[in-house]
Design an enzyme around this catalytic site. Structure first.
Site, short mmCIF file in Angstrom:
data_model
loop_
_atom_site.label_atom_id
_atom_site.label_comp_id
_atom_site.label_asym_id
_atom_site.label_seq_id
_atom_site.Cartn_x
_atom_site.Cartn_y
_atom_site.Cartn_z
N ASP A 167 0.30 -1.68 -0.25
CA ASP A 167 0.27 -0.32 -0.42
C ASP A 167 1.32 1.24 -0.08
OD1 ASP A 167 0.52 -0.39 2.77
OD2 ASP A 167 -0.32 0.12 3.32
N ARG B 296 5.26 1.13 -11.51
CA ARG B 296 4.05 0.39 -10.68
C ARG B 296 3.00 -0.77 -10.88
NH1 ARG B 296 3.70 5.97 -9.92
NH2 ARG B 296 1.32 6.12 -10.48
N GLU C 72 -3.65 0.22 13.82
CA GLU C 72 -2.31 0.67 13.28
C GLU C 72 -1.24 1.91 14.29
OE1 GLU C 72 1.83 0.34 10.10
OE2 GLU C 72 -0.40 0.38 9.66
N SER D 289 6.59 -4.65 10.44
CA SER D 289 8.03 -5.15 10.64
C SER D 289 9.33 -3.74 10.97
CB SER D 289 8.68 -5.51 9.09
OG SER D 289 8.57 -4.63 7.82
N GLY D 290 8.60 -2.35 10.33
CA GLY D 290 9.15 -1.85 11.13
C GLY D 290 10.26 -1.38 10.51
N GLY D 291 11.27 -1.98 8.83
CA GLY D 291 12.75 -1.86 9.26
C GLY D 291 13.05 -2.98 9.83
N TYR E 299 6.63 7.53 4.75
CA TYR E 299 5.85 6.88 3.62
C TYR E 299 5.14 7.61 2.58
CZ TYR E 299 6.35 2.55 6.30
OH TYR E 299 7.47 0.74 7.62
#
Length: 392
Positions: free
Chosen positions: A67, A89, A219, A303-305, A392
């Protein structure tokens, strides 16, 4: 489907002053202090919401998050030397969503609005590619982060204006769940204002989504940025989730029809000591058990990096003991990093890239079942992806 009849009370505290409580009979001379009653409503989509949430939270499966906004997708494409065009894309997202066998490991896919309305180069709707593999189509509905006035250099998430009408359109297009991401920064405090704003925005979004047939993914991402300890992360996470569930209840959100997308409880990315998967699992499950009702069907971690392997190892550790929820994944970079590097934008690499996606999806499927081992993982899977101040 007819709605079950429940009392719905949305009055503000000031509107309750002087109202007769339910316990006072008509004609009674006694007056009891007015009190607010909060009752979870059951809307026309209630049964469908529960069914959708359970489908996504099915054993051995998790969510593929694709997303990214067009701008962020452009950054990913630039990393392999491709221009940020709609054609590129489309080609990348088509590669992901047409991977044979993906539905064995993936139960839901979060898409950007462009992808929800796109078709493949063969004319098949992207939504139909998912449905053929029993993957639930999802949609990112927030409009991004902007500075929060009066805060400690923090952000709030915009997008509530027009959300009801947009959600109805997304449902008609085939989406059945939604995602709204806001963030909390530990180095910035976080301030009470930022935490409250994050919780309230998530709760309003969740209520609007359920009204329009979309299971909301809740989230509040606690960013990895900072040099704080894992104990400080736990403290902040408990505070944030306490606020979130307070306002979800205030907005009459049905917990059986939501999914959570929390950060794992880890030390800050710049902390001097790394934590083992077992420690991260212990702290994260402690937070969940203290703050998340068992009525919530699924915990789909971001996962956040973290590196691909780290995210999978940590998820696996959390599934070594029973818990009340389906503890799974909703990964973006931790599922796509190796895929992008394998593809390189070349048609002759498409099949190999699809295989890379299956490898990562299967690894996380095994982690959801508590059966993953890191044997044979590639060097790319071990590389961290944390970017300080990542947007993002």
């Amino acid at each position: 489907m007819a709605a079950t009849s429940f009392v719905k009370l949305n009055a503000t505290p000031s509107q309750w002053i002087g109202q007769r409580p339910f316990s006072q009979r008509s004609g009674s001379a006694s007056v009891c202090p007015a009190r607010r009653v909060s009752v979870v409503r059951a809307g026309s989509y209630s049964e469908e919401l529960v069914k959708t949430a359970k489908t996504i939270a099915s054993p051995g499966r998790g969510i593929l998050a694709i997303d990214e906004s067009n701008a962020t997708c452009g950054k990913r494409l630039a990393s392999i030397g491709l221009d940020n065009t709609e054609v590129n894309r489309q080609a990348y997202r088509q590669l992901l969503l047409t991977t044979p066998g993906l539905g064995q490991y993936i139960s839901g896919a979060i898409m950007f609005e462009e992808t929800l309305y796109q078709s493949t180069t063969d004319g098949k709707k992207m939504v139909d590619c998912l449905l053929e593999q029993n993957i639930v189509p999802g949609i990112k509905v927030d409009k991004g982060l902007v500075p929060l006035p009066g805060s400690n250099n923090e952000s709030w998430c915009q997008g509530l204006d027009g959300l009801a009408s947009r959600s109805a359109e997304y449902y008609n297009q085939g989406a059945r769940f939604a995602k709204w991401r806001t963030v909390v920064s530990i180095p910035c405090g976080p301030s009470a204002l930022a935490v409250k704003e994050a919780a309230w925005g998530l709760a309003r979004y969740a209520a609007i989504s359920q009204d329009n047939g979309l299971v909301p993914i809740v989230e509040p991402e606690i960013l990895l940025d900072g040099d704080h300890s894992i104990d400080r992360t736990l403290e902040v996470a408990e505070k944030v989730w306490s606020e979130v569930f307070y306002y979800l209840a205030e907005n009459n959100v049905m917990f059986e029809g939501i999914l959570l997308k929390p950060s794992m409880v880890t030390p800050g990315a710049e902390h001097k000591e790394k934590a083992s998967p077992e420690t991260i699992a212990k702290y994260t499950l402690t937070m969940l058990k203290r703050r998340v009702p068992p009525a919530v069907p699924g915990i789909m971690f971001l996962s956040g990096g973290q590196s691909e392997m780290e995210a999978t190892l940590n998820l696996n550790a959390m599934n070594q003991t029973p818990n009340p929820w389906h503890v799974s994944f909703s990964y973006a970079r931790a599922l796509q990093n190796t895929v992008l590097k394998t593809w390189q934008g070349l048609p002759e690499n498409v099949d190999a890239a699809k295989q890379s996606l299956l490898v990562r999806a299967k690894a996380n499927s095994l982690a959801q079942l508590g059966k993953y081992t890191a044997d044979g993982e590639s060097d790319d899977a071990k590389k961290g992806m944390f970017v300080k101040g990542y947007t993002y």
